[in-house]
Design a protein around this motif. Structure first.
Motif, mmCIF file in Angstrom:
data_model
loop_
_atom_site.group_PDB
_atom_site.id
_atom_site.type_symbol
_atom_site.label_atom_id
_atom_site.label_comp_id
_atom_site.label_asym_id
_atom_site.label_seq_id
_atom_site.Cartn_x
_atom_site.Cartn_y
_atom_site.Cartn_z
ATOM 1 N N ILE A 48 0.838 -1.206 0.000
ATOM 2 C CA ILE A 48 0.000 0.000 0.000
ATOM 3 C C ILE A 48 0.869 1.250 0.000
ATOM 4 C CG2 ILE A 48 -1.628 1.350 1.386
ATOM 5 C CD1 ILE A 48 -2.913 -1.185 2.299
ATOM 6 N N ASP A 49 0.453 2.220 -0.813
ATOM 7 C CA ASP A 49 1.160 3.491 -0.819
ATOM 8 C C ASP A 49 0.393 4.511 0.024
ATOM 9 O OD1 ASP A 49 3.073 5.331 -1.454
ATOM 10 O OD2 ASP A 49 2.000 6.033 -3.238
ATOM 11 N N THR A 50 -0.857 4.805 -0.385
ATOM 12 C CA THR A 50 -1.647 5.772 0.387
ATOM 13 C C THR A 50 -3.060 5.248 0.601
ATOM 14 O OG1 THR A 50 -2.339 6.863 -1.634
ATOM 15 C CG2 THR A 50 -0.422 7.785 -0.501
ATOM 16 N N ILE A 51 -3.672 5.747 1.678
ATOM 17 C CA ILE A 51 -5.061 5.397 1.957
ATOM 18 C C ILE A 51 -5.833 6.707 2.072
ATOM 19 C CG2 ILE A 51 -6.622 4.209 3.552
ATOM 20 C CD1 ILE A 51 -3.980 2.791 4.572
ATOM 21 N N GLU A 52 -6.894 6.804 1.307
ATOM 22 C CA GLU A 52 -7.608 8.065 1.272
ATOM 23 C C GLU A 52 -9.073 7.831 1.625
ATOM 24 O OE1 GLU A 52 -8.953 11.142 -2.189
ATOM 25 O OE2 GLU A 52 -7.114 9.967 -2.525
ATOM 26 N N VAL A 53 -9.584 8.647 2.577
ATOM 27 C CA VAL A 53 -10.989 8.536 2.926
ATOM 28 C C VAL A 53 -11.773 9.420 1.957
ATOM 29 C CG1 VAL A 53 -12.700 9.034 4.702
ATOM 30 C CG2 VAL A 53 -10.466 8.082 5.337
ATOM 31 N N VAL A 54 -12.591 8.798 1.128
ATOM 32 C CA VAL A 54 -13.338 9.571 0.135
ATOM 33 C C VAL A 54 -14.594 10.154 0.771
ATOM 34 C CG1 VAL A 54 -14.515 9.485 -2.102
ATOM 35 C CG2 VAL A 54 -12.446 8.097 -1.696
ATOM 36 N N ASP A 55 -15.373 9.305 1.425
ATOM 37 C CA ASP A 55 -16.469 9.788 2.266
ATOM 38 C C ASP A 55 -16.608 8.791 3.401
ATOM 39 O OD1 ASP A 55 -18.249 7.632 1.569
ATOM 40 O OD2 ASP A 55 -18.603 8.645 -0.365
ATOM 41 N N THR A 56 -17.657 8.936 4.223
ATOM 42 C CA THR A 56 -17.763 8.113 5.425
ATOM 43 C C THR A 56 -17.617 6.625 5.130
ATOM 44 O OG1 THR A 56 -19.419 9.725 6.043
ATOM 45 C CG2 THR A 56 -19.115 7.878 7.549
ATOM 46 N N TYR A 57 -18.166 6.201 4.010
ATOM 47 C CA TYR A 57 -18.170 4.769 3.740
ATOM 48 C C TYR A 57 -17.377 4.381 2.492
ATOM 49 C CZ TYR A 57 -21.625 4.707 7.422
ATOM 50 O OH TYR A 57 -22.243 4.844 8.632
ATOM 51 N N THR A 58 -16.528 5.274 2.021
ATOM 52 C CA THR A 58 -15.729 4.936 0.842
ATOM 53 C C THR A 58 -14.256 5.192 1.130
ATOM 54 O OG1 THR A 58 -17.576 5.713 -0.478
ATOM 55 C CG2 THR A 58 -15.529 5.239 -1.649
ATOM 56 N N VAL A 59 -13.433 4.210 0.800
ATOM 57 C CA VAL A 59 -12.013 4.380 1.029
ATOM 58 C C VAL A 59 -11.263 4.000 -0.247
ATOM 59 C CG1 VAL A 59 -11.784 2.080 2.067
ATOM 60 C CG2 VAL A 59 -10.103 3.833 2.601
ATOM 61 N N LYS A 60 -10.237 4.821 -0.561
ATOM 62 C CA LYS A 60 -9.491 4.589 -1.793
ATOM 63 C C LYS A 60 -8.057 4.241 -1.421
ATOM 64 C CE LYS A 60 -8.257 7.691 -5.180
ATOM 65 N NZ LYS A 60 -8.596 8.889 -5.956
ATOM 66 N N ILE A 61 -7.616 3.061 -1.860
ATOM 67 C CA ILE A 61 -6.270 2.610 -1.511
ATOM 68 C C ILE A 61 -5.419 2.582 -2.767
ATOM 69 C CG2 ILE A 61 -4.922 0.695 -0.562
ATOM 70 C CD1 ILE A 61 -7.486 -0.076 1.010
ATOM 71 N N THR A 62 -4.278 3.274 -2.704
ATOM 72 C CA THR A 62 -3.379 3.296 -3.847
ATOM 73 C C THR A 62 -2.150 2.452 -3.521
ATOM 74 O OG1 THR A 62 -4.109 5.538 -4.209
ATOM 75 C CG2 THR A 62 -2.201 4.790 -5.477
#
Lengths: 319, 511, 279
Positions: B132-146
């Protein structure tokens, strides 16, 4: 007497220091980097490196030792690498099992060993004496782990009378604990049984040769009365001493017994810790076991010296 | 008459509902031969710990009990970018943590995913989600992992309990004692833990998902496998984690229990040194392959067939297993071996050193190999070491041969990359320091391809090359053998040795 | 005491005779293994795995590889004897040197040496051996070395106390007054007197060494395959207690009987050489 006690107490400190020194460097010499062993087969090199640094293993050995010594002095033995818990709390958790095992082994060894020894002494040079002497030697010659295996084969696997492994749970009643401890404590106690038998026999023989016993016999007192009132009472002092000294040996022997019977005691914890290079746990545990051993010996020696002043002279050997 | 009918009807109805209630009152005792050491997902290093933690903690996704499909758990759905680097997870909105001392059973959100993953990457001694490089919280129930690079088996990694979602309040509130007071979003809470003896769990009645049938779940730890089998036969445990080969007939003979075998995700093999010593000579390696009858090894170790001879590194349980793997295998031919040795000038005999761990099966493989190699004039010295010393020798490149045992997720990546990619040379997995750029290329293609059929092709190609180079002598695949009582219903033995009481598609109950 | 007189007395002791007899048997087994054994120790009879005693021409049956248990047992005697001799040799030699130094010179030297010995003694014995094996690596010679080293503390204690009983005797003082150097006094006045103690203790330790080798091999740290030792045979047996109890029973009995032999001899020696210690 007080001087004797103080000197023995002061000796404990350098002894424990040497124990610590030895175990620390032994653990350093064992091949197998703790970080690599702990992280297991799939570990990446950078994780191992990072973990080593976290454990302080990247520092010079003497710095590590000094730091460890300093921490031990403040009562901090560190955290186990396997369990991630305080070493002391892990030891305290397991101590009751090992003590229970050692004490019950001693109990079994004594209730059989002492009467057998007395019997052999009173029937001196008879067939009974010879048999008991041989049997006690057999007891001393038995490898603990093999005897444990045989007990498991016979009483757990073939007859199904007693459980093969585990310690039982006091919440299932006392019997649950007792039935779990019978086989392991018999296996562990067999050597002590032999030693106690032999010692009881020889000290009884010695007392029986004494003049006052012969006089009592000659006076026509009942043989049994003489035996118990005069002979046994006097023979008991050294016997009790030997029993006390056995406790230390048994604590050490518990290691093997716990391995064979899978008992959750100090011994098993220790072997696991060595095999998985949990060095802080090994160091802490060795120190605690050594301390108990030394303490038991100290108490026994002091009692013995108290009861038998001759010994104090013998201990003065090093002036 | 009608009265009777009514009564009969009532009896039937009552017994059904009684049965349904009973089903939910199930008590299950699982016996395992291994001891969990921790209940903190970021800290664990062993299967035994991951096993028990699955009751308390949940991951974004999880394997089904047959370890074939990955199903959503905390995540509801996910998308992945074409280049396999950006993974976006949509979480279920109705997942709650268990009530604890520091929070009262709040929703699991994207923040928790970020917190848990970052915690794993920061404090875990063994970071399982290192790609994993970065973890981004998009909204309360969405997470984006790069990810740092394209990684096809990423979902597989996320099924690991090391990637469990934990509540920050509890972790920080308990501090070091979180190990003893684990709180997650799973269906069970830890009730009691007597180390080296047993651990008991109670159903969490406010669990967010389907209700598990088993109410009281106990794990008994019995390190001796023979005794574990006795416990199964005497009814002290309902499921036993492992049955020794020699105990299988006893279990089969008992009508109340069953020995269930499935193909395991493992390979046990003899890895030869690729950079140093006599095994660098391809002629010698060919002779070794020809001198050893691999079927005999399996027969000696597993007279009751709880293991099978191996002809390649990828286990039969994996979806990339090649049924034609024997095509690249060098078959048993002792006379041929002698001839090769003679031609290559080894007729004066040859000494090789093989290291093995003290695991009884692996030791046996080494000793049988020793006996077979002796027949063709190779003197194999077998050195059996306890684990700590063994792992050091196996990685340092000094051993001529070492007995490797490897078991991991069913994705072939976890076999091929870790044992044969040149970047792993010098680790336990690739202690032979095998280095073949072509193999590297296929493994990397397998890693970065999204299409499963394509991946199968790449990994099989790599496997073929490995078998042709003959540094890796496959010994056996051990089957997973578990003992299961008749009373246990709905249980599937998993190839990854995890005992799944409650998992996607599985809800075990006891009659 | 002259040799003939010593022997006559020794042979009068029932225990010593039985002990000697047992040791003789083991000696014969070890020296003539090749003749006595019915099979090659490494040969695997794949048709007769786990044979029962007597089955397929295997007197004691076979093990999990189909190897002949009787032949392995016979060859195993070599390892046990060798371990006994080498380990006791190391232990008694170093133990005697250390014990004599501590006892003879006394004072600070004694204190330091004895504290170190106390420390080693307070170690759980098995753990010291395990840790040492882990450091040295497995193998027969290392096992012998570890067992010998572990023996040193108790040996040196016994020797030290024996030295102490003589140190202040008149004949020692006399030897010193006559200008004898320390080494001379030790070699010609102290050592001859403590030799009986050393012999007795060594013979008792012989049994201990055999058990220790078995223990280390049992834990997987001793001898390497395929060489058989009684301990390694037991270690292999532990997984098959139910399937093949004969694998555990025979080597165990071999260890038991040979230890009994050395203990009996030790007892007998004690009676003859040092009647004060008579039990």
């Amino acid at each position: 007497m007080r001087k004797f006690i103080v000197r023995r107490l002061l000796q404990i400190i350098p002894t424990l220091f040497f124990v610590l020194l030895t175990v620390f460097f032994l653990m350093k010499l064992i091949p197998g980097d703790p970080a690599a062993v702990l992280l297991g087969p799939g570990a990446r090199a950078q994780d191992i490196e990072r973990f080593r640094a976290e454990l302080g293993l990247d520092q010079p050995v003497f710095t590590q030792f000094a730091l460890y010594l300093k921490r031990v002095f403040t009562g901090n033995f560190g955290k186990s690498l396997i369990y991630r818990q305080d070493v002391i709390s892990l030891i305290v958790e397991r101590l009751p099992t090992t003590l229970l095992l050692s004490v019950s082994a001693l109990f079994i060894a004594s209730i059989i060993g002492i009467p057998a020894g007395i019997l052999a002494a009173t029937k001196h040079d008879s067939f009974v004496d010879f048999s008991i002497t041989i049997l006690s030697l057999v007891g001393i010659s038995v490898p603990i782990f093999w005897f444990g295996m045989i007990l498991i084969i016979v009483f757990a696997l073939q007859l199904g009378w007693l459980p093969a492994v585990g310690i039982g749970n006091i919440s299932n009643g006392l019997w649950d604990v007792v039935k779990h401890i019978i086989l392991p404590s018999t296996a562990l106690g067999i050597q002590s049984m032999g030693i106690i038998t032999r010692f009881t026999r020889s000290s009884m023989l010695e007392v029986l040769r004494q003049d006052y016993v012969r006089t009592a016999m000659a006076k026509g007192l009942k043989k049994r009365l003489v035996l118990y009132n005069h002979a046994l009472r006097n023979a008991l002092v050294p016997i009790v001493t030997v029993i006390g000294l056995q406790l230390g040996t048994l604590l050490a022997g518990a290691v093997l017994t716990e391995t064979v019977f899978a008992l959750p005691g100090l011994g098993k914890l220790m072997i696991d810790a060595i095999l998985r290079r949990d060095f802080l746990l090994v160091q802490g545990e060795v120190l605690v076991i050594a301390f108990i051993y030394i303490l038991v010996n100290f108490i026994v020696d002091t009692l013995y010296a108290f009861l038998n002043p001759k010994i104090r002279v013998a201990y003065g050997g090093s002036q | 008459m009608r009265k009777y009918l009514v009564i009969m009807f009532l009896v039937v109805v009552l017994s059904f509902s009684a049965f349904a209630a009973e089903k939910y009152d199930s008590e299950l005792v699982v016996g395992t031969d291994q001891n969990p050491t921790t209940m903190d997902p970021a800290m664990y290093q062993d299967l035994a710990s991951s096993q028990v933690m699955r009751n308390v903690f949940e991951t974004l996704v999880a394997y089904t009990a047959d370890v074939k499909e990955i199903e959503p758990v905390i995540a509801e759905s996910w998308t992945v970018s074409d280049d396999l680097t950006v993974w976006t997870f949509k979480l279920r909105e109705n997942v709650f943590f268990q009530k604890g001392k520091f929070q009262d059973g709040r929703n699991v959100t994207a923040e928790d995913v970020k917190y848990s993953f970052e915690r794993e990457m920061e404090i875990s001694p063994m970071v399982r989600i290192y790609m994993i490089d970065t973890i981004e919280v998009v909204d309360t129930y969405t997470v984006k992992i790069t990810l740092q690079y394209p990684y096809a088996p990423f979902l597989t990694v996320l099924t690991d309990i090391g990637a469990a979602i934990v509540p920050k309040e509890e972790v920080e509130g308990w501090g070091d004692d979180f190990v003893l007071h684990p709180i997650g979003s799973g269906p069970y809470v830890l009730k009691e833990w007597v180390k080296d003896d047993h651990m008991s769990f109670e159903r969490y009645e406010e669990y967010w998902g389907e209700k598990p049938y088993v109410k009281n779940l106990t794990y008994k730890f019995i390190p001796d496998k023979a005794v574990l089998t006795l416990a199964l036969l005497s009814g002290q445990v309902d499921i036993s984690s492992d049955i020794l080969d020699q105990d299988i007939p006893k279990v089969t003979a008992d009508p109340n229990v069953e020995a269930v075998m499935v193909g395991g995700n493992n390979i046990y093999a003899a890895y030869m040194n690729a950079t140093k010593g006599p095994t660098t000579d391809p002629k010698l390696r060919e002779a070794i392959f020809k001198a050893i009858d691999v079927t005999q090894i399996a027969k000696v170790i597993f007279p009751n067939e709880s293991g099978v001879p191996a002809y390649g590194p990828i286990p039969p349980g994996s979806w990339a297993y090649n049924p034609d793997v024997q095509d690249f295998y060098t078959p048993y031919d002792p006379e041929g071996a002698k001839q090769i040795l003679k031609d290559a000038g080894y007729s004066n005999g040859l000494k090789l050193k093989m290291y093995t761990s003290d695991d009884p099966n692996r030791r046996k493989m080494a000793i049988v190999m020793q006996s077979m190699l002796k027949q063709v004039g190779i003197d194999l010295e077998v050195i059996s070491l306890e684990w700590g010393s063994f792992i050091e020798v196996s990685g340092n490149g000094e051993a001529d041969i070492y007995a490797i045992g490897w078991t991991w997720y069913p994705d072939p990546e976890f076999f091929m990359y870790y044992m044969f990619h040149s970047s792993t040379a010098g680790t336990y997995g690739n202690g032979g320091r095998y280095n073949n750029p072509e193999v590297d290329k296929y493994i990397e293609l397998g890693e970065s391809s999204a299409d499963q059929d394509e991946r199968i092709m790449y990994y099989r190609k790599a496997e073929e090359l490995v078998m042709k180079d003959r540094f890796f002598f496959p010994g056996y695949h051990k089957l997973v053998v578990m003992g299961v009582s008749d009373k246990v219903k709905g249980f599937t033995v998993s190839s990854d040795m995890t005992i799944r009481v409650f998992a996607p598609g599985t809800n075990v109950y006891v009659e | 005491m002259r040799a003939a007189q010593f022997l006559r007395r020794l042979l009068r002791s029932k225990q010593a005779v039985v002990g000697l007899f047992v040791i003789l048997i083991i000696l014969v087994l070890a020296l003539f293994s090749a003749v006595i054994a019915t099979h090659e120790v490494e040969d695997m009879d794949f048709m007769h795995i786990f044979a029962l005693p007597g089955e397929g021409g295997h007197l004691f049956g076979t093990d999990d590889y189909g190897r002949d248990l009787f032949s392995r047992l016979v060859y195993g005697s070599r390892v046990s004897l060798m371990v006994g001799v080498v380990a006791v040799g190391i232990g008694s030699l170093l133990g005697t040197i250390i014990g004599v130094i501590a006892g003879f010179f006394g004072g600070l030297v004694d204190s330091i040496i004895m504290r170190i010995m106390d420390a080693l003694l307070s170690f759980p014995y098995v753990l010291l051996a395990i840790a040492m094996m882990a450091v040295l690596g497995p193998g027969l010679f290392n096992a012998m070395l570890a067992i010998g080293i572990v023996m040193i503390p108790s040996f040196s204690r016994v020797v030290r106390s024996a030295v102490l009983t003589y140190r202040n005797e008149e004949f020692i003082t006399a030897a010193r007054l006559m200008g004898g150097s320390d080494l001379w006094v030790i070699m010609f006045h102290i050592l001859p007197n403590i030799i009986p103690t050393i012999i007795i203790y060594a013979s008792l330790n012989f049994a201990g060494a055999i058990i220790s080798e078995a223990t280390l091999s049992f834990l997987g740290l001793g001898i390497q395959p395929p060489t058989p030792s009684w301990g390694s045979m037991l270690s292999e047996a532990k997984n098959y207690l139910q399937t093949a109890p004969n694998m555990a029973i025979f080597p165990g009995i071999a260890i038991l009987v040979s230890c009994l032999g050395f203990n009996l001899l030790g007892d007998g020696l004690r009676d003859v050489l040092d009647p004060r210690l008579r039990t």
